[in-house]
Enzyme design. Sequence first.
Site, PDB file in Angstrom:
ATOM      1  CB  CYS A  40     -17.166  -1.947 -17.790  1.00  0.00           C
ATOM      2  SG  CYS A  40     -16.350  -3.028 -18.957  1.00  0.00           S
ATOM      3  CG  HIS A  41     -11.160  -1.245 -18.560  1.00  0.00           C
ATOM      4  ND1 HIS A  41     -10.161  -0.343 -18.296  1.00  0.00           N
ATOM      5  CD2 HIS A  41     -11.044  -2.212 -17.633  1.00  0.00           C
ATOM      6  CE1 HIS A  41      -9.467  -0.759 -17.259  1.00  0.00           C
ATOM      7  NE2 HIS A  41      -9.979  -1.897 -16.839  1.00  0.00           N
ATOM      8  CB  THR A  42     -16.240  -0.364 -22.960  1.00  0.00           C
ATOM      9  OG1 THR A  42     -15.663  -0.627 -24.186  1.00  0.00           O
ATOM     10  CG2 THR A  42     -17.627  -0.004 -23.131  1.00  0.00           C
ATOM     11  CG  HIS A  62     -21.405  -1.407 -20.866  1.00  0.00           C
ATOM     12  ND1 HIS A  62     -20.454  -0.486 -20.476  1.00  0.00           N
ATOM     13  CD2 HIS A  62     -20.789  -2.612 -20.838  1.00  0.00           C
ATOM     14  CE1 HIS A  62     -19.322  -1.120 -20.246  1.00  0.00           C
ATOM     15  NE2 HIS A  62     -19.496  -2.418 -20.446  1.00  0.00           N
ATOM     16  CD  GLU A  63     -20.210  -4.792 -15.420  1.00  0.00           C
ATOM     17  OE1 GLU A  63     -19.446  -5.459 -16.131  1.00  0.00           O
ATOM     18  OE2 GLU A  63     -19.834  -4.223 -14.374  1.00  0.00           O
ATOM     19  CB  CYS A  92     -33.907  -9.624 -32.625  1.00  0.00           C
ATOM     20  SG  CYS A  92     -33.251 -10.378 -34.150  1.00  0.00           S
ATOM     21  CB  CYS A  95     -31.404 -10.401 -37.219  1.00  0.00           C
ATOM     22  SG  CYS A  95     -30.109 -10.987 -36.101  1.00  0.00           S
ATOM     23  CB  CYS A  98     -30.795 -14.114 -33.969  1.00  0.00           C
ATOM     24  SG  CYS A  98     -30.374 -12.774 -32.833  1.00  0.00           S
ATOM     25  CB  CYS A 106     -28.597  -9.582 -32.202  1.00  0.00           C
ATOM     26  SG  CYS A 106     -30.215  -8.958 -32.656  1.00  0.00           S
ATOM     27  NE  ARG A 110     -23.015  -4.325 -36.622  1.00  0.00           N
ATOM     28  CZ  ARG A 110     -22.747  -4.372 -37.925  1.00  0.00           C
ATOM     29  NH1 ARG A 110     -23.676  -4.717 -38.779  1.00  0.00           N
ATOM     30  NH2 ARG A 110     -21.555  -4.079 -38.350  1.00  0.00           N
ATOM     31  CB  CYS A 169     -20.224  -6.028 -19.063  1.00  0.00           C
ATOM     32  SG  CYS A 169     -18.820  -5.971 -20.227  1.00  0.00           S
ATOM     33  NE  ARG A 370     -16.873  -4.552 -13.955  1.00  0.00           N
ATOM     34  CZ  ARG A 370     -16.047  -4.691 -14.997  1.00  0.00           C
ATOM     35  NH1 ARG A 370     -14.767  -4.439 -14.881  1.00  0.00           N
ATOM     36  NH2 ARG A 370     -16.522  -5.043 -16.168  1.00  0.00           N
TER      37      ARG A 370
HETATM   38  P1  NAD Z   1      -8.514  -4.779 -15.794  1.00  0.00           P
HETATM   39  O1  NAD Z   1      -7.825  -3.480 -15.859  1.00  0.00           O
HETATM   40  O2  NAD Z   1      -9.310  -5.124 -14.579  1.00  0.00           O
HETATM   41  O3  NAD Z   1      -7.460  -5.976 -15.988  1.00  0.00           O
HETATM   42  C1  NAD Z   1      -6.414  -5.946 -16.900  1.00  0.00           C
HETATM   43  C2  NAD Z   1      -5.237  -6.704 -16.277  1.00  0.00           C
HETATM   44  O4  NAD Z   1      -4.216  -6.889 -17.270  1.00  0.00           O
HETATM   45  C3  NAD Z   1      -4.592  -5.965 -15.113  1.00  0.00           C
HETATM   46  O5  NAD Z   1      -4.507  -6.823 -13.991  1.00  0.00           O
HETATM   47  C4  NAD Z   1      -3.194  -5.611 -15.633  1.00  0.00           C
HETATM   48  O6  NAD Z   1      -2.204  -5.622 -14.624  1.00  0.00           O
HETATM   49  C5  NAD Z   1      -2.983  -6.711 -16.667  1.00  0.00           C
HETATM   50  N1  NAD Z   1      -1.997  -6.382 -17.703  1.00  0.00           N
HETATM   51  C6  NAD Z   1      -1.852  -5.218 -18.367  1.00  0.00           C
HETATM   52  N2  NAD Z   1      -0.835  -5.294 -19.265  1.00  0.00           N
HETATM   53  C7  NAD Z   1      -0.354  -6.552 -19.182  1.00  0.00           C
HETATM   54  C8  NAD Z   1       0.712  -7.251 -19.835  1.00  0.00           C
HETATM   55  N3  NAD Z   1       1.460  -6.654 -20.766  1.00  0.00           N
HETATM   56  N4  NAD Z   1       0.927  -8.526 -19.498  1.00  0.00           N
HETATM   57  C9  NAD Z   1       0.194  -9.139 -18.558  1.00  0.00           C
HETATM   58  N5  NAD Z   1      -0.823  -8.524 -17.880  1.00  0.00           N
HETATM   59  C10 NAD Z   1      -1.079  -7.251 -18.191  1.00  0.00           C
HETATM   60  O7  NAD Z   1      -9.451  -4.868 -17.083  1.00  0.00           O
HETATM   61  P2  NAD Z   1     -10.704  -5.833 -17.325  1.00  0.00           P
HETATM   62  O8  NAD Z   1     -11.934  -5.227 -16.765  1.00  0.00           O
HETATM   63  O9  NAD Z   1     -10.334  -7.196 -16.898  1.00  0.00           O
HETATM   64  O10 NAD Z   1     -10.815  -5.764 -18.924  1.00  0.00           O
HETATM   65  C11 NAD Z   1      -9.849  -6.372 -19.749  1.00  0.00           C
HETATM   66  C12 NAD Z   1     -10.123  -6.106 -21.211  1.00  0.00           C
HETATM   67  O11 NAD Z   1     -11.305  -6.777 -21.622  1.00  0.00           O
HETATM   68  C13 NAD Z   1     -10.346  -4.628 -21.556  1.00  0.00           C
HETATM   69  O12 NAD Z   1      -9.647  -4.353 -22.763  1.00  0.00           O
HETATM   70  C14 NAD Z   1     -11.847  -4.553 -21.780  1.00  0.00           C
HETATM   71  O13 NAD Z   1     -12.212  -3.492 -22.614  1.00  0.00           O
HETATM   72  C15 NAD Z   1     -12.090  -5.898 -22.414  1.00  0.00           C
HETATM   73  N6  NAD Z   1     -13.491  -6.373 -22.465  1.00  0.00           N
HETATM   74  C16 NAD Z   1     -13.902  -7.010 -23.601  1.00  0.00           C
HETATM   75  C17 NAD Z   1     -15.195  -7.488 -23.729  1.00  0.00           C
HETATM   76  C18 NAD Z   1     -15.632  -8.239 -24.952  1.00  0.00           C
HETATM   77  O14 NAD Z   1     -16.839  -8.500 -25.102  1.00  0.00           O
HETATM   78  N7  NAD Z   1     -14.732  -8.616 -25.860  1.00  0.00           N
HETATM   79  C19 NAD Z   1     -16.104  -7.299 -22.661  1.00  0.00           C
HETATM   80  C20 NAD Z   1     -15.652  -6.676 -21.496  1.00  0.00           C
HETATM   81  C21 NAD Z   1     -14.339  -6.219 -21.407  1.00  0.00           C
HETATM   82  C1  022 Z   2     -17.693  -4.209 -23.071  1.00  0.00           C
HETATM   83  N1  022 Z   2     -16.834  -4.191 -24.102  1.00  0.00           N
HETATM   84  C2  022 Z   2     -15.620  -3.846 -23.622  1.00  0.00           C
HETATM   85  C3  022 Z   2     -15.750  -3.661 -22.294  1.00  0.00           C
HETATM   86  N2  022 Z   2     -17.047  -3.881 -21.975  1.00  0.00           N
HETATM   87  C4  022 Z   2     -17.137  -4.483 -25.412  1.00  0.00           C
HETATM   88  C5  022 Z   2     -16.861  -3.556 -26.405  1.00  0.00           C
HETATM   89  C6  022 Z   2     -17.146  -3.866 -27.733  1.00  0.00           C
HETATM   90  C7  022 Z   2     -17.711  -5.082 -28.064  1.00  0.00           C
HETATM   91  C8  022 Z   2     -18.008  -5.985 -27.077  1.00  0.00           C
HETATM   92  C9  022 Z   2     -17.717  -5.692 -25.736  1.00  0.00           C
HETATM   93  C10 022 Z   2     -17.939  -5.412 -29.427  1.00  0.00           C
HETATM   94  C11 022 Z   2     -17.342  -6.446 -30.116  1.00  0.00           C
HETATM   95  C12 022 Z   2     -17.843  -6.415 -31.423  1.00  0.00           C
HETATM   96  C13 022 Z   2     -18.728  -5.377 -31.496  1.00  0.00           C
HETATM   97  N3  022 Z   2     -18.776  -4.727 -30.302  1.00  0.00           N
HETATM   98  C14 022 Z   2     -19.500  -5.017 -32.713  1.00  0.00           C
HETATM   99  C15 022 Z   2     -20.813  -5.706 -32.696  1.00  0.00           C
HETATM  100  C16 022 Z   2     -21.518  -5.582 -34.041  1.00  0.00           C
HETATM  101  O1  022 Z   2     -21.042  -4.881 -34.912  1.00  0.00           O
HETATM  102  O2  022 Z   2     -22.565  -6.230 -34.167  1.00  0.00           O
HETATM  103  C17 022 Z   2     -19.566  -3.615 -30.010  1.00  0.00           C
HETATM  104  C18 022 Z   2     -20.785  -3.758 -29.329  1.00  0.00           C
HETATM  105  C19 022 Z   2     -21.589  -2.631 -29.055  1.00  0.00           C
HETATM  106  C20 022 Z   2     -21.173  -1.376 -29.473  1.00  0.00           C
HETATM  107  C21 022 Z   2     -19.975  -1.225 -30.137  1.00  0.00           C
HETATM  108  C22 022 Z   2     -19.176  -2.350 -30.397  1.00  0.00           C
HETATM  109  C23 022 Z   2     -22.045  -0.188 -29.206  1.00  0.00           C
HETATM  110  O3  022 Z   2     -23.151  -0.319 -28.765  1.00  0.00           O
HETATM  111  N4  022 Z   2     -21.589   1.028 -29.428  1.00  0.00           N
HETATM  112  C24 022 Z   2     -21.267  -5.100 -28.854  1.00  0.00           C
HETATM  113 ZN    ZN Z   3     -18.020  -3.821 -20.170  1.00  0.00          ZN
END
Ligand code: NAD
Ligand code: 022
Ligand code: ZN
Length: 375
Positions: A40-42, A62-63, A92, A95, A98, A106, A110, A169, A370
Amino acid sequence: MDVRAAVATAAGRPLEVMTVQLDGPKAFEVLVEIKATGICHTDEFTLSGADPEGLFPAILGHEGAGVVIDVGPGVTSVQKGDHVIPLYTPECRACPSCLSRKTNLCTAIRATQGQGVMPDGTSRFSLEGKKLHHYMGCSTFANFTVLPEIAVAKIRQDAPFDKVCYIGCGVTTGIGAVLNTAKVERGAKAIVFGIGGIGLNVIQGLRLAGADMIIGVDLNNAKKEWGERFGMTHFVNPTEAGPDLVPHLVNMTKTGADQIGGADFTFDCTGNVGVMRQALEACHRGWGVSVIIGVAPSGAEIATRPFQLVTGRVWKGTAFGGARGRTDVPRIVDWYMDGKIEIDPMITHTMPLSEINAAFDLMRAGTSIRSVVIY
Ligand code: NAD
Ligand code: 022
Ligand code: ZN
């Protein structure tokens, strides 16, 4: 014990697949044999050195999905032989967060999770006597890992590891953002920015929620077919819509009686702060909700005119789709097994651990949805 792992030795270097040592589970911990893990991207964000909190050397990932091999003293919720998905957001159930019922974040472990160690402050992984860091409390780029009991979701035994690892994830984040964070209702109009591994799961979550109009926005025209495969009803390429992307999207959502226009729900799945602004501003005046899912570069800031919020648009964010892992992840596995959601077509590449760096190359090139490593 000896385990096979892809080690992140330093920022900006490829992972090195090697044998490392893993200590057994201590109190309230479980030893899990990882059978499959998504990339995954992270993981890339941390490996590249762009993550200011990234620690090296570390075992990323992480996945995952796997089997409980051993449990430490005090563990009651899982036993040897159980199939589990590791949770980077633990649950948990004790906390203040939760118990609040208002958040899935949670706080029980952390601090230590962020420091790359187990809750007792030590690491279970080492290489020639030197400590290796855990990552996001999971470290699934190893064929065995140790996890806190509160950071595993017990799942049914008949679910295929090489598919349900994605629920650890991407699937849960996308579907959860729709159902838990946005609470999308039947008949809604929605816009999804970024049709990748997350956006496609937002799209299938919207289909599940009964949304009427699902507009996908992506720079890459190849994503049109991908989106349609999972329920997207309209596609917009910003480079073809011109500089007025937001008015263009607002126009598309206008219906007979309502000439104001704007989406009921929008989702940023790009991590681009300019896109986040477009997503907010494409929301309907008075009630539109925009959910930030994408993770922006460290230090980035979002902007809009206060008028956008004063007139009733709502800006939200979500981590792990607002899901409570031990409660919600087993349910999402059931949805997959019952055919309510799809996963298989999104897993475009699989490889053995020895080829994990190729998965990072595919992700950087945008070629994969993926990639999954099968141990
Ligand atoms: P990905 O690379 O598979 O998809 C991103 C898509 O966005 C691509 O298709 C790309 O062409 C498109 N894109 C890029 N710039 C753009 C723009 N300006 N306008 C329109 N489309 C655009 O990535 P992903 O696996 O889908 O992840 C997406 C994001 O979600 C990442 O930043 C990732 O870190 C995040 N993420 C967040 C969480 C969370 O819990 N908040 C969890 C997992 C992933
Ligand atoms: C997963 N992520 C992006 C791609 N795949 C992702 C990254 C960060 C978070 C969630 C998903 C995130 C959002 C908010 C937080 N995190 C903070 C949570 C908190 O402070 O309780 C986050 C998480 C874990 C970690 C860092 C940031 C870590 O374990 N290092 C959930
Ligand atoms: Zn992820």
